[in-house]
Scaffold this motif. Sequence first.
Motif, PDB file in Angstrom:
ATOM      1  N   LEU A  14       0.825  -1.205   0.000  1.00 14.49           N
ATOM      2  CA  LEU A  14       0.000   0.000   0.000  1.00 14.49           C
ATOM      3  C   LEU A  14       0.864   1.261   0.000  1.00 14.49           C
ATOM      4  CD1 LEU A  14      -2.884  -0.911   2.481  1.00 14.49           C
ATOM      5  CD2 LEU A  14      -2.988  -0.776  -0.015  1.00 14.49           C
ATOM      6  N   GLY A  15       1.962   1.226   0.727  1.00 14.47           N
ATOM      7  CA  GLY A  15       2.847   2.384   0.785  1.00 14.47           C
ATOM      8  C   GLY A  15       3.424   2.743  -0.569  1.00 14.47           C
ATOM      9  N   VAL A  16       3.807   1.743  -1.346  1.00 17.23           N
ATOM     10  CA  VAL A  16       4.344   1.993  -2.691  1.00 17.23           C
ATOM     11  C   VAL A  16       3.279   2.634  -3.571  1.00 17.23           C
ATOM     12  CG1 VAL A  16       5.121   0.846  -4.800  1.00 17.23           C
ATOM     13  CG2 VAL A  16       6.154   0.250  -2.605  1.00 17.23           C
ATOM     14  N   ILE A  17       2.046   2.122  -3.501  1.00 15.45           N
ATOM     15  CA  ILE A  17       0.968   2.681  -4.314  1.00 15.45           C
ATOM     16  C   ILE A  17       0.603   4.078  -3.838  1.00 15.45           C
ATOM     17  CG2 ILE A  17      -1.374   2.333  -5.152  1.00 15.45           C
ATOM     18  CD1 ILE A  17       0.712   0.313  -6.166  1.00 15.45           C
ATOM     19  N   TYR A  18       0.572   4.292  -2.529  1.00 15.34           N
ATOM     20  CA  TYR A  18       0.328   5.635  -2.001  1.00 15.34           C
ATOM     21  C   TYR A  18       1.385   6.606  -2.517  1.00 15.34           C
ATOM     22  CZ  TYR A  18      -2.962   3.747   1.501  1.00 15.34           C
ATOM     23  OH  TYR A  18      -4.019   3.158   2.146  1.00 15.34           O
ATOM     24  N   ALA A  19       2.637   6.172  -2.482  1.00 14.70           N
ATOM     25  CA  ALA A  19       3.729   7.034  -2.934  1.00 14.70           C
ATOM     26  C   ALA A  19       3.600   7.340  -4.424  1.00 14.70           C
ATOM     27  CB  ALA A  19       5.071   6.369  -2.644  1.00 14.70           C
TER      28      ALA A  19
END
Length: 287
Positions: A14-19
């Motif tokens: 999720l963090g990669v997609i948020y970024a």
Amino acid sequence: MQDLLLYCTNGLLLGVIYALSALGVSLVVGIMNVINFSHGELYVLAGYFSALFARALGLPVPVAALCAVLLVFLFGLLVERTLIRNTYGNDMASLIITFVLSIVLQNAYLLIFGPYPQKPPNWVDGSTHLFGLFYYGNQRLAALGVGAAVIVGLFVVVKKTWFGKTVRAVAQDREMAAMVGVNPDGVNMFSFALGCALAAAAGVILAPIFPVTPTVSVGVSLTAFIVVVLGGMGSLGGCVIGGLILGLVQNLGSAYVSSGYKHFFGFFILLLVLTVRPTGLFGRKQL
């Protein structure tokens, strides 16, 4: 330990997609000083396009995803040229226009696709035994890898290419860049479309895991804005760090406290960071 690693892996995804999504917002804000309220709707649009091309037209899933991103990129060019360009210097006008555009797109999705979730087929099937502790879906691993690759590619473009140098020149001093032959309007148009394409990339990567609906866009935009402020306005590296932090905090908080407080965790970590560093983790005025 097994559960913790699973939650951290989900948080990293999720963090990669948020970024990735937040990088599109940061790029547009840093160069054009435009807040694109329709950012989340472009994420949803790409998810719909990807599902339509793969299921209705029978295109291979990777081709459908690339076509969806390309169409959103072209749509971004059109929006900048027809709606945004005349508002430069008037931040409120651009904000209102993108807010109205978001409402129009939301209602268009509801009219065309209905309120029901839509998702493209998985890119890959099966699962992989990670760390010898748990099985993790290959689709999620593929999404993590592709998202990270797109982020790395963006940094290479911004830091190492001629286009990246012109983007940074316009962001730092628009008039001086024009004096040495850079076309600021062209850079703005391409940068806005690139920001839209980053939202689209996040959409096509995550849509096979979390189906899109017309109202998903609100959460996407909200999360992207939180990440941009958390990492620091104008800092692309801050977006990546902020996205990873938010993804991990939200996923661990949802797992160990309650998923009902998912957005609360995001706002809490944002307030905590801004209390210590009002400019965000890596805040600066220029790219």
